[in-house]
Design an enzyme around this catalytic site. Structure first.
Site, short mmCIF file in Angstrom:
data_model
loop_
_atom_site.label_atom_id
_atom_site.label_comp_id
_atom_site.label_asym_id
_atom_site.label_seq_id
_atom_site.Cartn_x
_atom_site.Cartn_y
_atom_site.Cartn_z
N SER A 1 -9.65 2.02 2.91
CA SER A 1 -8.75 2.74 2.03
C SER A 1 -7.75 1.85 1.30
CB SER A 1 -7.96 3.79 2.86
OG SER A 1 -7.16 3.15 3.85
N SER B 1 -9.94 -0.53 7.16
CA SER B 1 -9.42 -0.32 5.81
C SER B 1 -8.75 -1.52 5.17
CB SER B 1 -8.45 0.87 5.79
OG SER B 1 -9.15 2.06 6.07
N LYS C 1 0.84 -1.20 0.00
CA LYS C 1 0.00 0.00 0.00
C LYS C 1 0.87 1.24 0.00
CE LYS C 1 -3.90 2.03 2.60
NZ LYS C 1 -4.82 1.84 3.75
#
Length: 510
Positions: A155, A179, A80
């Site tokens: 996210s 997330s 990420k």
């Protein structure tokens, strides 16, 4: 052969056995990205083939000379884009960090590299991890591999989509209020948030420091356990890092839940929960009950206060954490300004997106004089009460079972029109972060549109092994596997199915 169909553990075994090299596995991942990335936009940055191949060759040599013997050696993975990677752009999907190249690597990523993992790219995300759909990214929205008209969640939506579309074997995400677990549910993959402090936050660009935690996103529960074994460590560079007596999470992968007590909160099955989600989650509970678990409903009070408490605390911490992005030290700086204060204002106005600005302003408000006691301190007290409520529940139950999200993935654009509705979508995941608990999401079926549904299993602090055991047992006995249409033709090429059953996703009630 399509090595991207393998799980991380399977591919690692095949590399070790000489059936495939780390270079071939890495190039298979790069080919998949080249083929699919234009559709799904899972990545912000993809490393060039020469860099990836050079790293894969180093790993292959260490595997052959016996230096690397772990289960993940040679496996290609994605990170990420809020975890620092030395020499590789790290943007948090924000304009304000568009040109930021960190001089160091996050501890969790370093641990993967020590295990011989080949990093192939940085995945898209909601800007500074603020959002639930990966639509607030400065670089554009990621699409769901089950249906490109729908969001992948957020996210960590880029990581979830990359795994589901088989653009990487596994990925790391970060979880501040769900997330990892919510996008895993939306994309039909497995996502795990460990107990707060288990994985070092050093090098993770902070959103809410008391809530953030790095975790794995993968095709099955076994992969998540093995990846967690690799990334979990005590780190003196992170003051919130916990030194645990034992890790060995993979030892919990036992197909047996006889005598395990599983609680289902009645509060999680009230108004707002989609009927298809409810049916699939309750069917998952029945599977565990059939395997010998004791399943019963109970009242989990105070959950309704989790969302307001979370957004007060997270936004307050964000307003403080993001104050460093001012155009002085690193990142974007407005090209035209008059004086220092004007430079601050213009840089932050141009560099941050609407959702980030909204949360910074909310955080600054609740921390301001006259409102600190009324909002921020009250939220902290509520957080403590929610933790006490879970403590009472875990005196009676080993695992708490419920949905990961109230609905399946919404269509692109729907959530941005109504931010409050987007916030409410985190209702089942937020309290886990407030209490610092571990949680895992496992696919448990699809809705009538064919979109994935995830069941969430929550454990007490440092009891990851309980939820891994329950998740693994469910996965082995659910009777179907989940493969996104966006993954392409479903050829196993020597890699087993997750549960040895059908290759395509079936409804949760089958």
């Amino acid at each position: 052969m399509d090595w991207m169909k393998c799980t991380a553990v399977e591919l690692g075994e095949k590399i070790k056995a000489g059936e495939v090299t780390a270079m071939e596995a890495a190039m298979a991942a790069m080919d998949a990205i080249e083929k699919k990335e234009e559709i799904y936009h899972s990545y912000v940055t993809v490393l060039d083939r020469e860099t990836v191949l050079k790293r894969a060759e180093e790993v292959q040599r260490m595997i052959e000379d016996g230096t690397l013997t772990g289960p993940l050696a040679g496996v290609p993975a994605a990170i990420k884009d809020n975890m620092c990677t030395e020499g590789v752009r790290t943007t948090c999907s924000s304009r304000i960090l568009d040109n930021f190249v960190p001089p160091y690597t996050a501890e969790a990523v370093k641990n993967l590299e020590k295990a011989g993992v080949v990093i192939i790219g940085k995945t898209n995300m909601d800007e500074f991890a603020m959002g639930s759909t990966t639509e607030t990214s400065y670089y554009g929205a990621t699409k769901n591999p089950w249906d490109p008209e729908h969001v992948p969640g957020g996210s960590s939506g880029g990581s979830a989509a990359a795994v589901a579309a088989e653009e990487c074997i596994f990925a790391l995400g970060s979880d501040t209020g769900g997330s990892i677990r919510q996008p895993a549910s939306y994309c039909g993959v497995v996502g795990m948030k460990p107990t707060y402090g288990t994985v070092s936050r050093y090098g993770l660009i902070a959103y809410g420091s008391s809530l953030d935690q790095i975790g794995p996103m993968a095709k099955d529960v076994r992969d998540c356990a093995v990846i967690l074994d690799a990334i979990a460590s005590h780190d003196e560079k992170d003051s919130t890092s916990v030194e645990r007596e034992e890790y060995a999470f993979a030892s919990a992968l036992v197909n047996d839940v006889r005598g395990m007590k599983i609680g289902i909160p009645k509060d999680y099955f009230g108004e707002g929960l989609d009927a298809d989600v409810r049916a699939a989650v309750m069917e998952a509970a029945k599977v565990l009950e059939a395997q010998g678990a004791v399943v019963e409903e109970f009242d989990l009070g105070l959950v309704k206060y989790a969302i307001p408490a979370y957004y007060v605390i997270a936004c307050a911490e964000a307003s403080s954490n993001l104050a460093r992005f001012d155009g002085v030290k690193y990142g974007y700086r407005t090209p035209e300004y008059e004086g220092l204060h004007n430079m601050y204002k213009k840089t932050r106005s141009e560099g941050f997106g609407p959702e980030v600005k909204r949360r910074i302003m909310l955080g600054s408000f609740v921390l301001s004089s006259g409102y600190y006691d009324a909002y921020y301190l009250k939220a902290l007290r509520t957080k403590a009460l929610i933790k006490q409520e879970f403590d009472r529940a875990f005196e009676k139950y080993d695992v708490i079972l419920g949905p990961a999200a109230p609905t399946t993935a919404p269509k692109l654009g729907e959530s941005l029109d109504d931010p409050i509705q987007m916030y409410l979508g985190d209702i089942y995941t937020i309290s886990v972060n407030l209490a610092g608990l571990p949680g895992i999401t496992v696919p448990c079926g699809t809705d009538q549109q064919g979109l994935p549904v995830g069941v969430q299993l929550i454990g007490d602090c440092f009891k990851e092994k309980n939820i891994l055991r329950a998740a693994y047992t469910y996965e082995q006995n659910r009777g179907f596997t989940m493969t996104a249409p966006g993954a392409g033709e479903n050829k196993k090429d020597g890699c087993r199915n997750l549960s040895g059953m059908s290759e395509t996703a079936e409804g949760g009630n089958d």
